[in-house]
Design a protein around this motif. Structure first.
Motif, PDB file in Angstrom:
ATOM      1  N   MET A   1       0.832  -1.213   0.000  1.00 56.25           N
ATOM      2  CA  MET A   1       0.000   0.000   0.000  1.00 56.25           C
ATOM      3  C   MET A   1       0.866   1.262   0.000  1.00 56.25           C
ATOM      4  O   MET A   1       0.514   2.261  -0.610  1.00 56.25           O
ATOM      5  CB  MET A   1      -0.909  -0.003   1.230  1.00 56.25           C
ATOM      6  N   ARG A   2       2.005   1.191   0.678  1.00 52.61           N
ATOM      7  CA  ARG A   2       2.895   2.357   0.709  1.00 52.61           C
ATOM      8  C   ARG A   2       3.388   2.690  -0.696  1.00 52.61           C
ATOM      9  O   ARG A   2       3.369   3.860  -1.112  1.00 52.61           O
ATOM     10  CB  ARG A   2       4.069   2.069   1.637  1.00 52.61           C
ATOM     11  N   ASN A   3       3.834   1.676  -1.442  1.00 49.51           N
ATOM     12  CA  ASN A   3       4.319   1.923  -2.794  1.00 49.51           C
ATOM     13  C   ASN A   3       3.211   2.432  -3.710  1.00 49.51           C
ATOM     14  O   ASN A   3       3.442   3.305  -4.556  1.00 49.51           O
ATOM     15  CB  ASN A   3       4.922   0.640  -3.373  1.00 49.51           C
ATOM     16  N   ILE A   4       2.020   1.886  -3.550  1.00 43.85           N
ATOM     17  CA  ILE A   4       0.885   2.329  -4.368  1.00 43.85           C
ATOM     18  C   ILE A   4       0.583   3.797  -4.106  1.00 43.85           C
ATOM     19  O   ILE A   4       0.335   4.578  -5.036  1.00 43.85           O
ATOM     20  CB  ILE A   4      -0.353   1.450  -4.080  1.00 43.85           C
ATOM     21  N   PHE A   5       0.616   4.191  -2.838  1.00 41.27           N
ATOM     22  CA  PHE A   5       0.365   5.588  -2.481  1.00 41.27           C
ATOM     23  C   PHE A   5       1.442   6.500  -3.067  1.00 41.27           C
ATOM     24  O   PHE A   5       1.131   7.561  -3.633  1.00 41.27           O
ATOM     25  CB  PHE A   5       0.332   5.731  -0.954  1.00 41.27           C
ATOM     26  N   ILE A   6       2.714   6.101  -2.943  1.00 41.54           N
ATOM     27  CA  ILE A   6       3.811   6.917  -3.452  1.00 41.54           C
ATOM     28  C   ILE A   6       3.726   7.068  -4.968  1.00 41.54           C
ATOM     29  O   ILE A   6       3.908   8.165  -5.517  1.00 41.54           O
ATOM     30  CB  ILE A   6       5.168   6.297  -3.046  1.00 41.54           C
ATOM     31  N   ILE A   7       3.451   5.965  -5.659  1.00 41.07           N
ATOM     32  CA  ILE A   7       3.346   6.005  -7.125  1.00 41.07           C
ATOM     33  C   ILE A   7       2.186   6.894  -7.552  1.00 41.07           C
ATOM     34  O   ILE A   7       2.287   7.658  -8.526  1.00 41.07           O
ATOM     35  CB  ILE A   7       3.184   4.574  -7.682  1.00 41.07           C
TER      36      ILE A   7
END
Length: 269
Positions: free
Chosen positions: A1-7
């Motif tokens: 979820m962290r990577n999805i938010f950052i992207i």
């Protein structure tokens, strides 16, 4: 979820840079998005729709040829960027094209840089270069630079050579910021010691376009058997690889060292 938010945040940031700074002055960005901007300026079609349509065939091929997680994050980035370009209004923040090209390039570089940090890409030329690099062992950076040079030349013929020079400024600024945030050229060697060697191997091979070498090991203190996996990755893949290893074996011991040089068949993407 962290990577999805950052992207997602990074892609929206790139959308703002395009619609607020580059597009109002007919300045193109690097990559396939630059071609989408050009077509959006000379045709009645929205840049966001064009960006998605241009990337679609590459994404389909990428699903079959490249790492699943990497291409999944790339699909997310392309979708969010395309929607952002469609939704965000085109607004001229500054009347100075040089300022627009410089700050547009910097903001684009920040957005793409954090997308890379989250193990994704903004699609376009990145995918083309990686696919070509699988067939021929050419430097990835050189291929992307050559394709970006084509964008600059096209800008000169379609708009003006002033616009081409401003495009060059934007592309240069974007590249310098990306290099600051995301050191893609740095290679890392990972030595993974785990009791779940086969599971870790399958996870890496299914989601990462890298080779893995496996050796048998034994714990000196416990005498228990272990698998030792060795692989070489680029710096931007580290976050993704650590997540995959932790998912399979949270107790795995991983030694990460910076690699000065790689000789042989190494995919540079």
């Amino acid at each position: 979820m962290r990577n999805i938010f950052i992207i997602t945040i990074g892609s929206i940031l790139v959308g703002f840079a395009y619609n607020f700074l580059l597009i109002p002055h007919e300045i193109l960005s690097s990559g396939l998005s630059g071609i989408a901007i050009m077509l959006g300026l000379v045709t009645p079609f929205n840049t966001g729709i064009l960006n998605f349509l241009l990337n679609l065939p590459l994404l389909i091929i990428g699903v079959m040829k490249l790492g699943k997680r990497f291409i999944g994050y790339t699909i997310l980035s392309v979708l969010v960027l395309s929607v952002s370009l469609y939704v965000i209004p085109v607004y001229q923040v500054t009347h100075e094209p040089l300022l627009a090209s410089l700050f547009g390039g910097v903001i684009t570089g920040i957005g793409i840089g954090i997308i890379f940090k989250a193990s994704g890409s903004s699609g376009g030329f990145d995918i083309i270069a990686m696919l070509l690099n699988k067939k021929r062992d050419f430097p990835l950076g050189a291929m992307i630079s050559a394709m970006n040079a084509i964008v600059v030349v096209i800008s000169g013929f379609v708009f003006s050579w002033d616009a081409a020079l401003y495009t060059l400024v934007a592309i240069y600024a974007t590249g310098k910021v990306i290099d600051t945030i995301h050191t893609n050229h740095i290679k890392l060697t990972l030595m993974i010691i785990t009791g779940k060697g086969d599971e870790v191997k399958e996870k890496l091979l299914a989601n990462l376009y890298r080779g893995v070498t496996i050796m048998d090991g034994e714990g000196a203190y416990t005498g228990e058997g272990r698998k030792v996996l060795i692989t070489v990755i680029t710096r931007y893949q580290l976050s993704e690889v650590k997540e995959m290893i932790t998912e399979v074996d949270p107790n795995a011991f991983v030694n990460i060292t910076e690699t000065k040089e790689v000789i042989g068949m190494f995919h540079r993407g």
